[in-house]
Design a protein around this motif. Structure first.
Motif, mmCIF file in Angstrom:
data_model
loop_
_atom_site.group_PDB
_atom_site.id
_atom_site.type_symbol
_atom_site.label_atom_id
_atom_site.label_comp_id
_atom_site.label_asym_id
_atom_site.label_seq_id
_atom_site.Cartn_x
_atom_site.Cartn_y
_atom_site.Cartn_z
ATOM 1 N N VAL A 1 16.994 3.202 5.532
ATOM 2 C CA VAL A 1 16.125 2.366 4.634
ATOM 3 C C VAL A 1 16.173 0.808 4.990
ATOM 4 O O VAL A 1 15.050 0.020 4.565
ATOM 5 N N ASP B 1 9.494 5.021 1.212
ATOM 6 C CA ASP B 1 9.265 5.646 -0.035
ATOM 7 C C ASP B 1 8.060 6.544 0.179
ATOM 8 O O ASP B 1 8.074 7.551 -0.685
ATOM 9 N N LYS C 1 8.948 9.603 1.921
ATOM 10 C CA LYS C 1 9.740 10.637 1.413
ATOM 11 C C LYS C 1 9.009 11.245 0.089
ATOM 12 O O LYS C 1 9.289 12.320 -0.582
ATOM 13 N N TYR C 2 8.242 10.488 -0.725
ATOM 14 C CA TYR C 2 7.319 10.916 -1.819
ATOM 15 C C TYR C 2 6.309 12.165 -1.386
ATOM 16 O O TYR C 2 6.346 13.114 -1.962
ATOM 17 N N CYS D 1 13.009 5.196 -5.950
ATOM 18 C CA CYS D 1 13.713 5.705 -4.923
ATOM 19 C C CYS D 1 14.498 4.185 -4.094
ATOM 20 O O CYS D 1 13.936 3.092 -4.235
#
Length: 105
Positions: free
Chosen positions: A42, A62, A65-66, A104
Motif C-alpha cells: 500500500v 483500494d 481490493k474492493y 481500507c
C-alpha cells in the motif's frame, strides 16, 4: 478477473501498471478458489499517487481490493467472526440492521 481466471484455468495472471512497471496482484485458480499474491504494498501505491503522473486515470490499491471483494475472489479478514455474531444475534427477538464499513488502509 474471476471469469478470466476460470477461462484460462492453470495459468496465472498479473494485474499491473504498465506505465510504471509496477506489479500489483498475481492470481491463479487453486482448487475451488483462487491463490492471490499481492506483489506491491500500500505504501508504494500511495507514493505512486503522490508523485506519479496521470494517477487520476489509474485504479488505486483500494479500488482493486474492493473489486476483488465484490466479485468474491477474496473475503473480509473477519468474515468468520462476523458470521458467528450474526448467528448469536439471530436468536434475539428484535430487528437488527448492518452497515458495512469500507474503509481500507
Amino acid at each position: 478477473m474471476q471469469i478470466l481466471l476460470n477461462l484460462i484455468a492453470k495459468v496465472s495472471i498479473v494485474i499491473d501498471y504498465p506505465l510504471y512497471d509496477l506489479k500489483m496482484v498475481k492470481a491463479r485458480p487453486s482448487g475451488n478458489g483462487y491463490y492471490i499474491n499481492v506483489q506491491s504494498d500500500v505504501q508504494l501505491m500511495k507514493e505512486l499517487y503522490e508523485y506519479g503522473t496521470h494517477t487520476d486515470e489509474l485504479p488505486s490499491f483500494d479500488d482493486i481490493k474492493y473489486c476483488m471483494l465484490l466479485s468474491g475472489i477474496i473475503q473480509y479478514d473477519n468474515m468468520a467472526e462476523f458470521q458467528e455474531k450474526i448467528s448469536a444475534l439471530n436468536k434475539l427477538d428484535r430487528t437488527i440492521y448492518f452497515f458495512m464499513d469500507l474503509i481500507c488502509s
